[in-house]
Design an enzyme around this catalytic site. Structure first.
Site, short mmCIF file in Angstrom:
data_model
loop_
_atom_site.label_atom_id
_atom_site.label_comp_id
_atom_site.label_asym_id
_atom_site.label_seq_id
_atom_site.Cartn_x
_atom_site.Cartn_y
_atom_site.Cartn_z
N ASN A 9 50.03 93.34 50.11
CA ASN A 9 49.71 94.71 49.71
C ASN A 9 50.07 94.91 48.24
O ASN A 9 51.24 95.00 47.90
CB ASN A 9 50.49 95.68 50.61
CG ASN A 9 50.15 97.13 50.31
OD1 ASN A 9 49.27 97.41 49.49
ND2 ASN A 9 50.84 98.04 50.97
N LYS A 11 49.40 97.43 46.40
CA LYS A 11 49.70 98.83 46.07
C LYS A 11 49.02 99.24 44.75
O LYS A 11 47.91 98.78 44.47
CB LYS A 11 51.22 99.04 46.04
CG LYS A 11 51.88 98.61 47.36
CD LYS A 11 53.32 98.96 47.45
CE LYS A 11 53.91 98.47 48.74
NZ LYS A 11 55.33 98.76 48.88
N HIS A 98 51.29 104.34 55.71
CA HIS A 98 52.32 103.58 54.99
C HIS A 98 53.41 104.56 54.55
O HIS A 98 53.13 105.70 54.20
CB HIS A 98 51.70 102.87 53.78
CG HIS A 98 52.65 101.93 53.12
ND1 HIS A 98 53.64 102.36 52.27
CD2 HIS A 98 52.78 100.58 53.20
CE1 HIS A 98 54.35 101.31 51.84
NE2 HIS A 98 53.85 100.22 52.40
N GLU A 167 58.28 98.93 58.97
CA GLU A 167 58.81 98.82 57.61
C GLU A 167 59.99 99.78 57.50
O GLU A 167 59.79 100.98 57.30
CB GLU A 167 57.73 99.15 56.57
CG GLU A 167 56.79 100.28 56.96
CD GLU A 167 55.89 100.76 55.83
OE1 GLU A 167 55.72 100.02 54.87
OE2 GLU A 167 55.38 101.88 55.93
N GLY A 237 54.88 93.34 49.86
CA GLY A 237 54.52 94.15 48.70
C GLY A 237 54.80 93.39 47.43
O GLY A 237 53.98 92.61 46.94
P1 PGA Z 1 58.02 95.19 49.61
O1 PGA Z 1 56.92 96.20 50.21
O2 PGA Z 1 57.67 93.81 50.09
O3 PGA Z 1 57.92 95.34 48.14
O4 PGA Z 1 59.34 95.64 50.16
C1 PGA Z 1 56.54 96.07 51.55
C2 PGA Z 1 55.69 97.23 52.03
O5 PGA Z 1 55.62 98.26 51.37
O6 PGA Z 1 55.08 97.10 53.11
#
Ligand code: PGA
Length: 257
Positions: A9, A11, A98, A167, A237
């Site tokens: 992801n 983002k 999310h 999460e 992420g």
């Molecule tokens: P992260 O994000 O790996 O940066 O912690 C994960 C997510 O938002 O699903």
């Protein structure tokens, strides 16, 4: 047994060119993704980059496109919104709820439920996200928090292909991670709660409901999470922004029996 899944992801990172470059790098033979055979890979670039990244990924089967969000109305005067039907032209998956949408954009459990419904109506696999806040975690209220989110987010949603993404909000992008025994206990609880909603077959691993962990997943910890009996994969992420790290995570998950 479910096929495993790794969701990268991105983002609100990477413009179109950077997204294409990252996807192209991921597919380079040096990363050996051709040998990955029991894991689905889902990339969720920005909406703007979906089409171009899809063209890159068409070179290899087993890589799917996902949207980071979806609006629940089918069409109409909703300036700036994108419907599930529109997304279905490009995407196989879409996030619903999310934690960053819940936190920064006001997504409520009711809105998340409608997003899940919109996805299933349009033939998109929803990535239904749940996760407790740091405060709920510290107070020992994780399960009650998740039960509420599941029961409201999925209320009358019929059994369908779905990813349930756990999460813990306090672990996102922070480098702080829950212990694997904590994740296993929570994922077991999530699958039991789904079994209560859908009957055991829909959550016990034979069906298409996959339970996925997210929260500071990196090449070093991915295998430990993916190896947990009630975990079907990971969502990534920060680490997914680097093709080399994402490839390492995909291999780590794929190697788990
Ligand atoms: P992260 O994000 O790996 O940066 O912690 C994960 C997510 O938002 O699903």
């Amino acid at each position: 047994m479910n096929r495993k899944i790794v969701i990268g992801n991105w983002k609100m990172n990477k413009d179109i060119r950077q997204s294409v470059e990252c996807a192209e790098e991921l597919l380079q033979s040096k990363y050996g993704l051709d040998t990955v055979n029991s894991t689905d890979i889902v990339l969720t670039p920005s909406f703007l980059a979906l089409n171009e990244v899809k063209k890159v990924c068409a070179q290899r089967s087993g890589i799917y496109l996902g949207a980071q969000d979806v609006f629940y109305e089918p069409s109409g005067s909703y300036c700036g919104a994108i419907s599930a039907a529109m997304l279905s032209e490009v995407c196989s998956y879409a996030f619903a709820g999310h934690s960053e949408r819940r936190m920064y954009f006001g997504d409520t459990d009711e809105m998340v439920y409608r997003k899940v419904r919109a996805c299933t109506d349009a033939g998109i696999v929803p990535i239904f996200c749940i996760g407790e806040t740091g405060r709920a975690y510290s107070a020992g209220r994780t399960k009650a928090y998740l039960r509420y989110q599941i029961e409201h987010g999925l209320k009358d949603v019929r059994p369908c292909d779905m990813v349930v993404l756990y999460e813990p909000v306090w672990a996102l992008g922070t480098g702080r991670t829950p212990r694997t025994d904590e994740v296993e206990e929570v994922m077991c609880f999530v699958k039991e709660t789904l079994a209560g909603l859908y009957g055991p077959d829909r959550s016990a691993g034979q069906a298409a409901v996959r339970a996925v962990y997210a929260g500071s997943v990196c090449p070093e910890n991915a295998a430990a999470y993916a190896a947990l009996p009630h975990v079907d994969g990971v969502a990534v992420g920060t680490a997914s922004l680097c093709a080399q790290k994402l490839a390492a995570i995909i291999h780590a998950v794929d190697r788990v029996d």
